[in-house]
Design an enzyme around this catalytic site. Structure first.
Site, short mmCIF file in Angstrom:
data_model
loop_
_atom_site.label_atom_id
_atom_site.label_comp_id
_atom_site.label_asym_id
_atom_site.label_seq_id
_atom_site.Cartn_x
_atom_site.Cartn_y
_atom_site.Cartn_z
N ARG A 211 139.48 -46.86 -48.50
CA ARG A 211 139.06 -45.41 -48.76
C ARG A 211 140.07 -45.02 -49.64
O ARG A 211 140.33 -43.77 -49.67
CB ARG A 211 139.33 -44.74 -47.46
CG ARG A 211 138.04 -45.10 -46.48
CD ARG A 211 138.41 -44.57 -44.81
NE ARG A 211 137.19 -45.47 -43.96
CZ ARG A 211 137.29 -46.61 -43.67
NH1 ARG A 211 138.61 -47.38 -43.83
NH2 ARG A 211 136.51 -47.14 -42.89
N GLY A 212 140.42 -45.87 -50.53
CA GLY A 212 141.13 -45.27 -51.72
C GLY A 212 142.59 -45.25 -51.56
O GLY A 212 143.37 -45.13 -52.28
N TYR B 240 124.33 -40.43 -43.35
CA TYR B 240 125.24 -40.16 -44.71
C TYR B 240 124.63 -38.53 -45.10
O TYR B 240 123.78 -38.60 -45.77
CB TYR B 240 125.29 -40.85 -45.68
CG TYR B 240 126.10 -42.27 -45.22
CD1 TYR B 240 126.92 -42.27 -44.31
CD2 TYR B 240 126.12 -43.39 -46.24
CE1 TYR B 240 127.32 -43.57 -43.87
CE2 TYR B 240 126.62 -44.37 -45.83
CZ TYR B 240 127.12 -44.69 -44.80
OH TYR B 240 127.94 -45.66 -44.50
N LEU C 180 139.01 -51.02 -50.54
CA LEU C 180 140.21 -50.22 -51.26
C LEU C 180 140.80 -49.12 -49.93
O LEU C 180 141.52 -48.24 -50.35
CB LEU C 180 139.77 -49.17 -52.33
CG LEU C 180 139.46 -50.27 -53.56
CD1 LEU C 180 139.13 -49.22 -54.75
CD2 LEU C 180 140.45 -51.15 -54.04
N SER D 114 144.04 -48.15 -53.82
CA SER D 114 143.49 -48.02 -55.06
C SER D 114 144.31 -47.79 -56.06
O SER D 114 144.04 -48.14 -57.43
CB SER D 114 142.45 -46.73 -55.23
OG SER D 114 143.12 -45.62 -55.20
#
Length: 334
Positions: free
Chosen positions: A213-214, A58, A211, A217
């Site tokens: 990746r949103g 990452y 979620l 959300s």
């Protein structure tokens, strides 16, 4: 608040019922605020979150350095309660490209040496290869992690994005604490074969992408631009008609959330929490605000009627588009 806890498998540690996924603080979602990222990690620890999840790739090591800095600057009591889960094996190049996965025993130990240094710790709590290396039997990769456990550099062996057969082979090699894999209202593929296998073998699931990746959300809109370096630009569920279809599902979920006095994100996280004590959702909050919202899911109780309404609003297989592009999907659940 008093943090709820769950145990990772029959052999793993006790962890907070929600973990913090730190990837977005370093990579793939556009630029992140370093100071806010560290403050978010501190806030998570203060709230009783004990599980911090990262990958050595990452930000090409940036995320581990960030977590190391956050741990060093946290109060001693909070620092000592933190458990760090690390994924390894993804090969990168200076241009930011991806070159496959390396699960050779020598590579496992090499990756671990660098992670220990970047994190500033003397052991990694859960260590796992990010994706199966098709050229290396999982027994060899897991066996190398088990050797690190024997030497005290790793506490527990984990798995990531592998299928039922691989899980069985790994578990026959060494005790496995958990499988990290995507699981959400719109990503329920593990329910058919993988989840029954982990439950049979006493392995927990740390669920990422709760979620999506949103996407679910409640904060994504069809006209909200994404940064040029945000990898969601390339995910099928965020593209064209797929995006609008999926946002329609979110609106159906929003009606349920409003009736419960909760946010859409809280309902989506609470749903994953409701799937069993052996499942620990990882929330990818990059700010204290989003962290606070996610933690609020712990106060949401879903009864039988709520769960039925959620199933009706977002039934299995309702999402449009795969969770990754074809090239990435070729490396999951093997």
């Amino acid at each position: 608040m008093t943090m709820q806890t769950r145990t990772l498998g029959s052999t793993g540690p006790q962890v907070s019922a929600l973990g913090l996924g730190c990837m977005g603080m370093s990579a793939l979602y556009g630029e992140a605020d370093r100071a806010e990222s560290i403050a978010t990690i501190h806030a998570a620890l203060e709230a009783g979150v004990t599980l911090l999840d990262t990958g050595d790739f990452y930000g090409v090591g940036h995320n581990e350095l960030l977590i190391g800095e956050a741990l060093r600057s946290a109060p001693a009591a909070r620092r000592e309660q933190a458990l760090v889960s690390v994924k390894f094996g993804a090969l990168r190049d200076p241009d930011g490209g991806w070159s496959g996965y390396d699960g050779r025993p020598a590579a496992v130990k090499n990756f671990a040496a660098y992670s220990l240094q970047r994190l500033g710790v003397d052991h990694i709590d859960v260590y796992r290869i990010a994706r199966l290396d098709p050229d290396v039997p999982i027994e060899e990769t897991v066996g190398a992690i088990a050797e690190l456990v024997e030497k005290g550099y790793v506490r527990h062996v984990g798995l990531s994005e592998v299928g039922a057969e691989t899980i069985r082979r790994a578990a026959a090699t060494a005790p496995i604490a958990d499988l990290q894999i995507e699981y959400s209202l719109i990503s329920r593929g593990i329910e058919t074969e993988i989840l029954p296998t982990t439950r049979e073998l006493g392995i927990s699931v740390t669920a990422y992408g709760v979620l999506s990746r949103g996407l679910i959300s409640g904060h994504v809109t069809s006209d909200r631009p994404l940064a040029a370096n945000d990898f969601r630009n390339f995910l099928p569920r965020f593209q064209g008609k797929n995006l609008q279809h999926n946002l329609n599902l979110v609106e159906a979920l929003r009606k349920i959330a409003e009736q419960k006095g909760a946010s859409v994100a809280q309902i989506a996280i609470a749903w994953v929490l409701s799937r069993g004590e052996d499942i620990v959702p990882l929330v990818g909050a990059r700010t204290r605000e989003r962290l606070g919202e996610s933690l609020g899911a712990l106060d949401v109780t879903l009864d039988t009627a709520d769960l039925a309404a959620i199933e009706e609003a977002v039934p299995p297989g309702a999402a449009a588009g795969e969770r990754y592009g074809a090239a990435q999907m070729a490396h999951v659940e093997l």
